[in-house]
Design a protein around this motif. Structure first.
Motif, PDB file in Angstrom:
ATOM      1  N   ALA A  63       0.831  -1.210   0.000  1.00  0.00           N
ATOM      2  CA  ALA A  63       0.000   0.000   0.000  1.00  0.00           C
ATOM      3  C   ALA A  63       0.861   1.253   0.000  1.00  0.00           C
ATOM      4  CB  ALA A  63      -0.927  -0.004   1.219  1.00  0.00           C
ATOM      5  N   VAL A  64       2.051   1.144   0.584  1.00  0.00           N
ATOM      6  CA  VAL A  64       2.936   2.302   0.655  1.00  0.00           C
ATOM      7  C   VAL A  64       3.381   2.753  -0.734  1.00  0.00           C
ATOM      8  CG1 VAL A  64       5.063   0.938   0.930  1.00  0.00           C
ATOM      9  CG2 VAL A  64       4.944   3.244   1.885  1.00  0.00           C
ATOM     10  N   THR A  65       3.478   1.817  -1.696  1.00  0.00           N
ATOM     11  CA  THR A  65       3.865   2.210  -3.058  1.00  0.00           C
ATOM     12  C   THR A  65       2.725   2.940  -3.760  1.00  0.00           C
ATOM     13  OG1 THR A  65       3.155   0.097  -4.025  1.00  0.00           O
ATOM     14  CG2 THR A  65       5.418   0.229  -3.227  1.00  0.00           C
ATOM     15  N   ALA A  66       1.476   2.536  -3.458  1.00  0.00           N
ATOM     16  CA  ALA A  66       0.329   3.248  -4.016  1.00  0.00           C
ATOM     17  C   ALA A  66       0.195   4.624  -3.368  1.00  0.00           C
ATOM     18  CB  ALA A  66      -0.945   2.437  -3.807  1.00  0.00           C
ATOM     19  N   ALA A  67       0.410   4.682  -2.051  1.00  0.00           N
ATOM     20  CA  ALA A  67       0.308   5.943  -1.331  1.00  0.00           C
ATOM     21  C   ALA A  67       1.347   6.950  -1.812  1.00  0.00           C
ATOM     22  CB  ALA A  67       0.460   5.701   0.168  1.00  0.00           C
ATOM     23  N   ARG A  68       2.455   6.450  -2.311  1.00  0.00           N
ATOM     24  CA  ARG A  68       3.526   7.337  -2.806  1.00  0.00           C
ATOM     25  C   ARG A  68       3.027   8.233  -3.930  1.00  0.00           C
ATOM     26  NH1 ARG A  68       9.128   5.369  -5.818  1.00  0.00           N
ATOM     27  NH2 ARG A  68      10.369   7.244  -5.351  1.00  0.00           N
ATOM     28  N   LEU A  69       2.143   7.704  -4.775  1.00  0.00           N
ATOM     29  CA  LEU A  69       1.649   8.464  -5.915  1.00  0.00           C
ATOM     30  C   LEU A  69       0.616   9.505  -5.507  1.00  0.00           C
ATOM     31  CD1 LEU A  69       1.255   5.631  -8.600  1.00  0.00           C
ATOM     32  CD2 LEU A  69       3.242   7.074  -8.107  1.00  0.00           C
ATOM     33  N   GLN A  70       0.205   9.500  -4.242  1.00  0.00           N
ATOM     34  CA  GLN A  70      -0.820  10.443  -3.783  1.00  0.00           C
ATOM     35  C   GLN A  70      -0.300  11.311  -2.631  1.00  0.00           C
ATOM     36  OE1 GLN A  70      -3.500  10.406  -5.652  1.00  0.00           O
ATOM     37  NE2 GLN A  70      -4.648  12.054  -4.654  1.00  0.00           N
ATOM     38  N   GLY A  71       0.993  11.493  -2.574  1.00  0.00           N
ATOM     39  CA  GLY A  71       1.513  12.510  -1.664  1.00  0.00           C
ATOM     40  C   GLY A  71       2.098  12.029  -0.355  1.00  0.00           C
ATOM     41  N   LEU A 123      -3.694  -4.597  12.066  1.00  0.00           N
ATOM     42  CA  LEU A 123      -3.634  -3.496  13.024  1.00  0.00           C
ATOM     43  C   LEU A 123      -2.429  -2.597  12.746  1.00  0.00           C
ATOM     44  CD1 LEU A 123      -4.574  -2.085  15.631  1.00  0.00           C
ATOM     45  CD2 LEU A 123      -3.199  -3.757  16.916  1.00  0.00           C
ATOM     46  N   THR A 124      -1.283  -3.207  12.484  1.00  0.00           N
ATOM     47  CA  THR A 124      -0.076  -2.421  12.210  1.00  0.00           C
ATOM     48  C   THR A 124      -0.230  -1.616  10.925  1.00  0.00           C
ATOM     49  OG1 THR A 124       1.196  -4.223  13.222  1.00  0.00           O
ATOM     50  CG2 THR A 124       2.424  -2.540  12.046  1.00  0.00           C
ATOM     51  N   SER A 125      -0.868  -2.220   9.916  1.00  0.00           N
ATOM     52  CA  SER A 125      -1.103  -1.504   8.661  1.00  0.00           C
ATOM     53  C   SER A 125      -2.006  -0.301   8.885  1.00  0.00           C
ATOM     54  CB  SER A 125      -1.731  -2.451   7.630  1.00  0.00           C
ATOM     55  OG  SER A 125      -1.961  -1.785   6.409  1.00  0.00           O
ATOM     56  N   ALA A 126      -3.059  -0.483   9.667  1.00  0.00           N
ATOM     57  CA  ALA A 126      -3.966   0.638   9.959  1.00  0.00           C
ATOM     58  C   ALA A 126      -3.236   1.753  10.710  1.00  0.00           C
ATOM     59  CB  ALA A 126      -5.161   0.142  10.767  1.00  0.00           C
ATOM     60  N   MET A 127      -2.331   1.378  11.608  1.00  0.00           N
ATOM     61  CA  MET A 127      -1.585   2.373  12.377  1.00  0.00           C
ATOM     62  C   MET A 127      -0.665   3.209  11.486  1.00  0.00           C
ATOM     63  SD  MET A 127      -2.508   2.223  15.522  1.00  0.00           S
ATOM     64  CE  MET A 127      -1.176   3.058  16.386  1.00  0.00           C
ATOM     65  N   THR A 128      -0.300   2.671  10.317  1.00  0.00           N
ATOM     66  CA  THR A 128       0.538   3.431   9.393  1.00  0.00           C
ATOM     67  C   THR A 128      -0.149   4.727   8.976  1.00  0.00           C
ATOM     68  OG1 THR A 128       1.421   1.332   8.553  1.00  0.00           O
ATOM     69  CG2 THR A 128       1.877   3.287   7.243  1.00  0.00           C
ATOM     70  N   VAL A 139       8.815   2.672  12.143  1.00  0.00           N
ATOM     71  CA  VAL A 139       8.427   1.767  13.230  1.00  0.00           C
ATOM     72  C   VAL A 139       7.316   0.825  12.767  1.00  0.00           C
ATOM     73  CG1 VAL A 139       7.368   1.648  15.513  1.00  0.00           C
ATOM     74  CG2 VAL A 139       9.174   3.323  15.065  1.00  0.00           C
ATOM     75  N   CYS A 140       6.318   1.381  12.069  1.00  0.00           N
ATOM     76  CA  CYS A 140       5.211   0.542  11.571  1.00  0.00           C
ATOM     77  C   CYS A 140       5.717  -0.509  10.590  1.00  0.00           C
ATOM     78  CB  CYS A 140       4.154   1.416  10.904  1.00  0.00           C
ATOM     79  SG  CYS A 140       3.155   2.383  12.047  1.00  0.00           S
ATOM     80  N   ARG A 141       6.628  -0.124   9.710  1.00  0.00           N
ATOM     81  CA  ARG A 141       7.142  -1.064   8.714  1.00  0.00           C
ATOM     82  C   ARG A 141       7.987  -2.162   9.359  1.00  0.00           C
ATOM     83  NH1 ARG A 141       5.038  -1.479   3.791  1.00  0.00           N
ATOM     84  NH2 ARG A 141       7.060  -1.828   2.805  1.00  0.00           N
ATOM     85  N   PHE A 210      -4.702   3.147   4.183  1.00  0.00           N
ATOM     86  CA  PHE A 210      -4.206   2.276   5.253  1.00  0.00           C
ATOM     87  C   PHE A 210      -5.316   1.920   6.245  1.00  0.00           C
ATOM     88  CE2 PHE A 210      -0.123   4.210   3.917  1.00  0.00           C
ATOM     89  CZ  PHE A 210       0.591   3.054   3.700  1.00  0.00           C
ATOM     90  N   TYR A 211      -6.170   2.871   6.597  1.00  0.00           N
ATOM     91  CA  TYR A 211      -7.245   2.602   7.555  1.00  0.00           C
ATOM     92  C   TYR A 211      -8.198   1.527   7.027  1.00  0.00           C
ATOM     93  CZ  TYR A 211      -5.902   7.033   9.822  1.00  0.00           C
ATOM     94  OH  TYR A 211      -5.226   8.041  10.451  1.00  0.00           O
ATOM     95  N   ILE A 212      -8.644   1.693   5.790  1.00  0.00           N
ATOM     96  CA  ILE A 212      -9.655   0.786   5.220  1.00  0.00           C
ATOM     97  C   ILE A 212      -9.079  -0.614   5.010  1.00  0.00           C
ATOM     98  CG2 ILE A 212     -11.077   0.348   3.179  1.00  0.00           C
ATOM     99  CD1 ILE A 212     -11.400   3.417   2.940  1.00  0.00           C
ATOM    100  N   GLU A 213      -7.903  -0.692   4.388  1.00  0.00           N
ATOM    101  CA  GLU A 213      -7.315  -2.002   4.126  1.00  0.00           C
ATOM    102  C   GLU A 213      -6.921  -2.706   5.427  1.00  0.00           C
ATOM    103  OE1 GLU A 213      -5.538  -1.023  -0.335  1.00  0.00           O
ATOM    104  OE2 GLU A 213      -4.156  -1.320   1.337  1.00  0.00           O
ATOM    105  N   GLY A 214      -6.436  -1.978   6.411  1.00  0.00           N
ATOM    106  CA  GLY A 214      -6.079  -2.569   7.700  1.00  0.00           C
ATOM    107  C   GLY A 214      -7.288  -3.116   8.437  1.00  0.00           C
ATOM    108  N   ALA A 215      -8.407  -2.382   8.401  1.00  0.00           N
ATOM    109  CA  ALA A 215      -9.629  -2.819   9.095  1.00  0.00           C
ATOM    110  C   ALA A 215     -10.188  -4.102   8.465  1.00  0.00           C
ATOM    111  CB  ALA A 215     -10.678  -1.712   9.052  1.00  0.00           C
TER     112      ALA A 215
END
Length: 503
Positions: A63-71, A123-128, A139-141, A210-215
């Motif tokens: 998800a972090v690679t997708a998030a990179r394209l959105q800031g 849970l860790t993914s959502a905390m990201t 820390v999350c990674r 991160f919130y949606i995919e983690g939940a």
């Protein structure tokens, strides 16, 4: 008859009935139908669960690679090197944790252990999503790599405890399709979230990702504890006859019981795995293979080099992975039918090499996009890697469990190195990255050929050692197999004669 004698008779009758229930699917009339029903039950419950978890696993991880394209980089103030470190740090915990994790999975209930790990990484993914700086996301990674380490080698080991060699290749491919599908539909899901959630409740879209995919991952993790089986001797949702049949199937497939000697510990399995040269060669083969395929963590970035916007980039990233999923299943089906491994694994690396050569020679949109299709097919070979490990290091189970953890754990060091190989400063051509990856696949081809040569040699050696084995150290497990099947030791030896390594 006295009361005591009546109770004794009733107890004997109950015991006979229990034995009859245990063995009722092993009779000639019931065996085929019972085995088909058992495999269907596993296919309906184990396989969909494993595939869906794998989809969630990789969506959460990348998800972090997708998030990179959105800031994400701008919001957290990350430099290019810090972003690469965020990708790499996951493997610092993910790789070494796989070995002890598979040792734990061997001892504990796989359904509870793997399910708990799914909840933990969700849970860790959502905390990201709540991080505000480089330290927080690092820390999350770090911590997301620990529970994720349990999943892939753990599920592959679990599959090897239920499916025969002929069945395992296709099931492994269906399972691995979860990764390929996650790259396709994960991109589509990310595109939808990133396009629609920007500014909702004052939050950036990448945080919602991160919130949606983690939940979703946490919710399914609790379901996993109920859906997954344990081992053939203790799975809750199978009856006694099905559990017995599950044990006998694996015993027949290998010619010996799929269990460890009473005095063999998981630490003995670690020693046996490390001492086997095949394990070491598999480890380096897997590492060089994954370095050659490490573009996967940068796939949205590579797709972006085609020159389209964010949403279109995500949409165009999906078809190559859908194509790879179809190739993966067909390849595994053919490998299972033919009982062959080397060409069904290594030939796909040659296709990837062709894709790299095309990408090195052109920046035209059509040629570059076609090369992405060829590159994704490399994972058709990787999907069978642990299947080959399971076939080449089959017994005892403690050794097989540790070997699979070692191979996958060490192999993912290739992904760690790959986090720095696809340097942003080398884009948009990424010629240096592709040359490194191409050379890595050449090395993995050479190592896989070495494994093939070793297995052919060991098969010839087994032909010579059949008679000596009658009185050798393997007698105990063969006798256990004979006891499970209700046949003589000599009959079990005849069946064992059919076992050979797949290469």
């Amino acid at each position: 008859m006295s009361i005591a004698e009546e109770k004794k008779s009733e107890s004997f009758t109950e015991n006979v009935n229990v034995v009859d229930d245990d063995y009722k699917l092993l009779t000639a009339d019931a065996r085929k139908a019972g085995e088909r029903a058992l495999v269907r039950k596993l296919d309906r419950r184990l396989m969909p669960t494993a595939v869906f978890i794998y989809i969630l696993n990789y969506i959460d991880r990348v998800a972090v690679t997708a998030a990179r394209l959105q800031g994400l980089e701008q919001d957290l103030g990350l430099t290019a090197v810090q972003y690469e470190s965020i990708l790499a740090i996951l493997y610092v915990t993910y790789c070494p944790a796989q070995i002890p994790s598979n040792m734990v999975c061997f001892v504990l209930s796989p359904s509870i252990y793997i399910g708990a790990c799914v909840v933990a990484w969700g849970l860790t993914s959502a905390m990201t999503g709540v991080t505000t700086n480089f330290t927080g996301i690092m820390v999350c990674r770090v911590f997301i790599g620990l529970p994720e380490a349990a999943f892939y080698p753990g599920i592959m080991y679990l599959l090897s405890r239920w499916y025969t060699r002929k069945e395992l290749a296709v099931r492994s491919a269906w399972f691995y399709c979860g990764l390929l599908i996650s790259n396709a539909f994960g991109s589509l899901i990310a595109a939808g979230i990133l396009a629609k959630m920007q500014g909702v409740l004052g939050l950036s879209a990448w945080r919602w990702l991160f919130y949606i995919e983690g939940a979703i991952t946490m919710f399914f993790g609790f379901l996993t504890m109920w859906l997954l089986p344990d081992f053939p001797h203790n799975t809750r949702w199978l009856n006694a006859a099905e559990r017995r049949l599950g044990q006998v199937r694996l015993a027949e497939d290998a010619g010996e019981a799929d269990k460890d000697s009473d005095n063999l510990t998981i630490y003995d399995g670690l020693f046996l795995a490390i001492k086997d040269p095949k394990t070491i060669i598999f480890m380096f083969m897997s590492c060089s293979q994954l370095l050659g395929l490490s573009y996967i963590n940068f796939f949205p970035t590579l797709t972006q080099t085609l020159g389209f916007g964010t949403t279109v980039t995500f949409l165009m990233a999906a078809p190559p992975w859908i194509f790879a999923s179809a190739c993966c299943v067909l390849n595994a089906w053919h490998a299972g039918t033919r009982g062959e491994r080397f060409f069904h694994i290594a030939s796909w690396w040659w296709v990837v090499i062709l894709g790299y050569i095309i990408a090195l020679t052109t920046m035209a949109t059509g040629g570059r996009y076609f090369s992405l299709f060829l590159m994704t097919t490399g994972y058709c070979g990787f999907a069978l890697t642990l299947t080959w490990v399971s076939n080449a290091i089959p017994r005892p189970p403690a050794k097989r469990s540790v070997a699979m953890g070692l191979v996958n754990g060490f192999g993912n060091l290739g992904n760690l190195m790959g986090s720095y190989v696809w340097n942003q400063s080398w884009g948009p051509q990424y010629h240096q990255s592709m040359i490194v990856a191409l050379c890595s696949l050449v090395l993995s081809t050479a190592l896989s050929f070495l494994i093939r040569w070793i297995l052919i040699k060991e098969n010839k050696h087994m032909d010579m050692m059949e008679k000596e084995l009658m009185e050798g150290p393997g007698r105990e497990r063969i006798e256990e197999a004979a006891r499970l099947e209700g046949i003589t030791f000599e009959e079990a030896m005849k069946r064992r004669k059919g076992f050979r390594y797949l290469y």
